[in-house]
Design a protein around this motif. Sequence first.
Motif, PDB file in Angstrom:
ATOM      1  N   ALA A  71       9.148   5.264   7.072  1.00 19.62           N
ATOM      2  CA  ALA A  71       9.677   6.238   8.027  1.00 19.62           C
ATOM      3  C   ALA A  71      11.192   6.183   8.087  1.00 19.62           C
ATOM      4  CB  ALA A  71       9.072   5.990   9.410  1.00 19.62           C
ATOM      5  N   GLU A  72      11.767   4.983   7.964  1.00 17.53           N
ATOM      6  CA  GLU A  72      13.224   4.840   7.992  1.00 17.53           C
ATOM      7  C   GLU A  72      13.867   5.497   6.776  1.00 17.53           C
ATOM      8  OE1 GLU A  72      16.631   1.299   8.161  1.00 17.53           O
ATOM      9  OE2 GLU A  72      14.480   0.811   8.302  1.00 17.53           O
ATOM     10  N   GLU A  73      13.249   5.331   5.601  1.00 21.88           N
ATOM     11  CA  GLU A  73      13.780   5.955   4.390  1.00 21.88           C
ATOM     12  C   GLU A  73      13.713   7.474   4.484  1.00 21.88           C
ATOM     13  OE1 GLU A  73      12.844   2.635   0.928  1.00 21.88           O
ATOM     14  OE2 GLU A  73      11.235   3.968   1.606  1.00 21.88           O
ATOM     15  N   CYS A  74      12.645   7.979   5.059  1.00 23.45           N
ATOM     16  CA  CYS A  74      12.522   9.436   5.221  1.00 23.45           C
ATOM     17  C   CYS A  74      13.596   9.966   6.166  1.00 23.45           C
ATOM     18  CB  CYS A  74      11.130   9.790   5.743  1.00 23.45           C
ATOM     19  SG  CYS A  74       9.778   9.417   4.599  1.00 23.45           S
ATOM     20  N   ARG A  75      13.832   9.256   7.268  1.00 21.23           N
ATOM     21  CA  ARG A  75      14.860   9.690   8.211  1.00 21.23           C
ATOM     22  C   ARG A  75      16.254   9.626   7.576  1.00 21.23           C
ATOM     23  NH1 ARG A  75      11.635   6.738  11.961  1.00 21.23           N
ATOM     24  NH2 ARG A  75      12.955   4.900  11.621  1.00 21.23           N
ATOM     25  N   ASP A  76      16.511   8.584   6.802  1.00 18.39           N
ATOM     26  CA  ASP A  76      17.811   8.446   6.144  1.00 18.39           C
ATOM     27  C   ASP A  76      18.030   9.567   5.137  1.00 18.39           C
ATOM     28  OD1 ASP A  76      20.254   6.750   5.492  1.00 18.39           O
ATOM     29  OD2 ASP A  76      19.297   6.908   3.527  1.00 18.39           O
ATOM     30  N   PHE A  77      16.991   9.925   4.385  1.00 22.81           N
ATOM     31  CA  PHE A  77      17.093  11.014   3.418  1.00 22.81           C
ATOM     32  C   PHE A  77      17.372  12.324   4.148  1.00 22.81           C
ATOM     33  CE2 PHE A  77      15.317  11.764  -1.087  1.00 22.81           C
ATOM     34  CZ  PHE A  77      16.314  12.692  -1.346  1.00 22.81           C
ATOM     35  N   GLY A  78      16.639  12.583   5.233  1.00 21.10           N
ATOM     36  CA  GLY A  78      16.818  13.825   5.963  1.00 21.10           C
ATOM     37  C   GLY A  78      18.154  13.936   6.660  1.00 21.10           C
ATOM     38  N   ARG A  85      16.071  19.673   5.045  1.00 19.19           N
ATOM     39  CA  ARG A  85      14.898  19.092   5.687  1.00 19.19           C
ATOM     40  C   ARG A  85      14.097  18.333   4.641  1.00 19.19           C
ATOM     41  NH1 ARG A  85      10.680  24.146   6.406  1.00 19.19           N
ATOM     42  NH2 ARG A  85      11.307  25.295   4.546  1.00 19.19           N
ATOM     43  N   VAL A  86      13.224  17.466   5.138  1.00 23.41           N
ATOM     44  CA  VAL A  86      12.395  16.634   4.270  1.00 23.41           C
ATOM     45  C   VAL A  86      10.949  16.717   4.743  1.00 23.41           C
ATOM     46  CG1 VAL A  86      11.907  14.281   3.491  1.00 23.41           C
ATOM     47  CG2 VAL A  86      14.281  15.067   3.707  1.00 23.41           C
ATOM     48  N   GLY A  87      10.048  16.919   3.812  1.00 22.75           N
ATOM     49  CA  GLY A  87       8.624  16.923   4.115  1.00 22.75           C
ATOM     50  C   GLY A  87       7.908  15.843   3.326  1.00 22.75           C
ATOM     51  N   GLN A  88       6.900  15.238   3.931  1.00 27.78           N
ATOM     52  CA  GLN A  88       6.162  14.163   3.268  1.00 27.78           C
ATOM     53  C   GLN A  88       4.872  14.693   2.636  1.00 27.78           C
ATOM     54  OE1 GLN A  88       5.433  10.969   6.001  1.00 27.78           O
ATOM     55  NE2 GLN A  88       7.526  10.904   6.757  1.00 27.78           N
ATOM     56  N   PHE A  89       4.563  14.166   1.462  1.00 23.89           N
ATOM     57  CA  PHE A  89       3.271  14.432   0.848  1.00 23.89           C
ATOM     58  C   PHE A  89       2.226  13.530   1.510  1.00 23.89           C
ATOM     59  CE2 PHE A  89       5.844  16.388  -2.329  1.00 23.89           C
ATOM     60  CZ  PHE A  89       5.030  17.296  -2.990  1.00 23.89           C
ATOM     61  N   THR A  90       1.127  14.125   1.893  1.00 19.16           N
ATOM     62  CA  THR A  90       0.005  13.354   2.429  1.00 19.16           C
ATOM     63  C   THR A  90      -1.099  13.326   1.382  1.00 19.16           C
ATOM     64  OG1 THR A  90       0.538  14.093   4.676  1.00 19.16           O
ATOM     65  CG2 THR A  90      -1.636  13.123   4.319  1.00 19.16           C
ATOM     66  N   SER A  91      -1.561  12.133   1.043  1.00 26.82           N
ATOM     67  CA  SER A  91      -2.565  11.978  -0.008  1.00 26.82           C
ATOM     68  C   SER A  91      -3.957  11.841   0.597  1.00 26.82           C
ATOM     69  CB  SER A  91      -2.257  10.740  -0.861  1.00 26.82           C
ATOM     70  OG  SER A  91      -0.961  10.833  -1.424  1.00 26.82           O
ATOM     71  N   ALA A 217     -12.272   9.082   5.451  1.00 26.74           N
ATOM     72  CA  ALA A 217     -11.527   7.864   5.125  1.00 26.74           C
ATOM     73  C   ALA A 217     -11.030   7.211   6.406  1.00 26.74           C
ATOM     74  CB  ALA A 217     -10.349   8.198   4.207  1.00 26.74           C
ATOM     75  N   THR A 218     -11.920   6.965   7.320  1.00 29.04           N
ATOM     76  CA  THR A 218     -11.560   6.409   8.617  1.00 29.04           C
ATOM     77  C   THR A 218     -10.895   5.047   8.452  1.00 29.04           C
ATOM     78  OG1 THR A 218     -13.442   7.537   9.589  1.00 29.04           O
ATOM     79  CG2 THR A 218     -12.426   5.797  10.886  1.00 29.04           C
ATOM     80  N   GLY A 219      -9.719   4.909   9.085  1.00 30.33           N
ATOM     81  CA  GLY A 219      -9.029   3.617   9.088  1.00 30.33           C
ATOM     82  C   GLY A 219      -8.195   3.342   7.868  1.00 30.33           C
ATOM     83  N   ARG A 220      -8.158   4.274   6.933  1.00 35.47           N
ATOM     84  CA  ARG A 220      -7.376   4.058   5.710  1.00 35.47           C
ATOM     85  C   ARG A 220      -6.156   4.976   5.747  1.00 35.47           C
ATOM     86  NH1 ARG A 220     -11.880   4.910   1.154  1.00 35.47           N
ATOM     87  NH2 ARG A 220     -10.191   4.244  -0.236  1.00 35.47           N
ATOM     88  N   GLU A 221      -4.996   4.391   5.613  1.00 35.33           N
ATOM     89  CA  GLU A 221      -3.750   5.165   5.663  1.00 35.33           C
ATOM     90  C   GLU A 221      -2.714   4.476   4.787  1.00 35.33           C
ATOM     91  OE1 GLU A 221      -0.533   6.931   8.907  1.00 35.33           O
ATOM     92  OE2 GLU A 221      -2.276   5.750   9.564  1.00 35.33           O
ATOM     93  N   SER A 222      -1.974   5.277   4.036  1.00 38.20           N
ATOM     94  CA  SER A 222      -0.958   4.724   3.141  1.00 38.20           C
ATOM     95  C   SER A 222       0.341   5.497   3.315  1.00 38.20           C
ATOM     96  CB  SER A 222      -1.418   4.804   1.677  1.00 38.20           C
ATOM     97  OG  SER A 222      -1.680   6.152   1.311  1.00 38.20           O
ATOM     98  N   LEU A 223       1.427   4.866   2.878  1.00 38.29           N
ATOM     99  CA  LEU A 223       2.727   5.516   2.967  1.00 38.29           C
ATOM    100  C   LEU A 223       2.829   6.641   1.936  1.00 38.29           C
ATOM    101  CD1 LEU A 223       5.044   2.383   3.276  1.00 38.29           C
ATOM    102  CD2 LEU A 223       4.316   3.913   5.121  1.00 38.29           C
ATOM    103  N   PRO A 224       3.584   7.698   2.250  1.00 41.63           N
ATOM    104  CA  PRO A 224       3.757   8.780   1.268  1.00 41.63           C
ATOM    105  C   PRO A 224       4.518   8.291   0.044  1.00 41.63           C
ATOM    106  CG  PRO A 224       5.251   9.066   3.133  1.00 41.63           C
ATOM    107  CD  PRO A 224       4.305   7.947   3.506  1.00 41.63           C
ATOM    108  N   THR A 225       4.041   8.659  -1.116  1.00 43.72           N
ATOM    109  CA  THR A 225       4.684   8.235  -2.358  1.00 43.72           C
ATOM    110  C   THR A 225       5.661   9.282  -2.879  1.00 43.72           C
ATOM    111  OG1 THR A 225       2.838   9.136  -3.646  1.00 43.72           O
ATOM    112  CG2 THR A 225       2.733   6.803  -3.033  1.00 43.72           C
TER     113      THR A 225
END
Length: 393
Positions: A71-78, A85-91, A217-225
Motif C-alpha cells: 500500500a505504501e508503494e502504491c501511494r508513493d507511485f500515485g 492516478r494509480v489503479g491496482q490489479f486484483t487477481s 477463495a475465502t480468507g485468501r488475499e495477496s498483494l497486487p503484482t
Amino acid sequence: MTLVWKLLRRHVSVPQLAGFFLANLFGMFIVLLGWQFYHDVLPVFSGADSFMKTNYLVVNKQVATTAGFTAEECRDFGAQPFVSRVGQFTSAEYRADARISVDGQKLLSSEIFFESVPDDFIDVPLEQWQWEPLSARHGSSVEIPLILPRSYLTMYNFGFARSRSLPRVSEGVAGMLDVLIVIGGDSYRGRVVGFSSRMSTILVPQRFMEWSNARYATGRESLPTRLLVDVSNPADERLTQYLEENGYEVDDNLDAEKTSYFLRLVVLLVMGVGVVISMLSFYILMLSVFLLVQKNTEKMQNLLLIGYSPRQVALPYQVLTVVLNLLVLLLALVSVALVHSRYMETLVALFPEMDVSGLSPSVFLGILLFALVTILNVWVIRRKINQIWKHKN
C-alpha cells in the motif's frame, strides 16, 4: 440589388482575392491533412485497445522480485507529479476453467486466470461493464463481461479458421464467441465486450472479482503484482528514472507510448502552422473587403439613402466570402482525399491488419471551420455596413 452587384464587380481586386483564396486553401489543407493523418496513423503506433487509453501504463516489479506492491508503494507511485492516478490489479484467488467456441467449433478449453482493475479505468460503456449476483437480478441468467487478450482472436483467425475453413471473426462481431466459465462447480456465461493487445490475462469487472474471491477463495488475499498507471506524458524522463530507481518495469511497450505522444505533438505543431496561415488569409480577406467598402463608401451611402437596406447592401459582399470559403473547403477536402489515398496504400502494405479509415475526421473538422469562419465573415461585413449607415444618419 443589381446596382450593388455592378458596384462590387467594378471594384473587386482580383489579386487580393486570389491571394486570400490560395493562402486560405493552403492553411485549410494543412489543418485537415494533419488531423486526418493523426487519426489514420495513431493506431499503428499506439496499438490502441478497445477499452484502454493510450496513456495508461501497466507496471510490474522485475522478474527477480516475487513480492507484490504494498500500500505504501502504491501511494508513493500515485504521489509522483507525472502520475495522474494509480489503479491496482486484483487477481483471482481461485481456479477457473473456460471453454471458448465459435459456431460450435472449440477455440480454447483450459484453465484461465482472471484479473480486474477499477472500473473507471475501463473505457467501455458503463452498461456493458456492469455485473450483479444472480439473487440481485431476480433469477435472470448471469453474464460476466470479459475483455480478452487479442492473441486469442489472432489464434483463431490464423489457426483454427484458416485450417478448418471457418469464417474469421473481427472485433466488431465479438458476440459470436461463446464463452462458458466454470468456477468451483458453478457455470457462468461470458460476454466479450473488448480485446486487448496489452493484457495477457482476461479482465472482469471489479465487482465480480470481489464477489467471486469472497465466495470461492475465502480468507485468501495477496498483494497486487501489477499497477495500471495513468501518466500525463509517457515520454517524461522523470517517469523512466523513477521506474529504474525502484526496480519497476513497464509490462507493455513504453516506446510505443512515447511515439504516440510525440506524434500528437508533431500533429499539433503542423496544425498550429495551418491555423496561423488560415488566420493570416482571413485577415487578407477582411482587408480586401474593407478596401472595397472604403472605395465605395460614398456610393453605398447613396444606395442606403435611396431605400436600400444595410442587409441588401451587405449581401453581395457576404455571398462573395461564403462562395470563396466554400470553394476553399471543397478543394482542400479533394486535396486531402488524394493525399490520403496515397499514404494509406503504403500504410496498408506495411501493416495489413490495420483498418482503412474514411475521411470523416477531416470532413467534420472542415465543416466546423467553414461554419465558424463564414459566420465571422458575415458578421464583420454586416457590422461595417451598419457603421456606414449610422455615420451617415
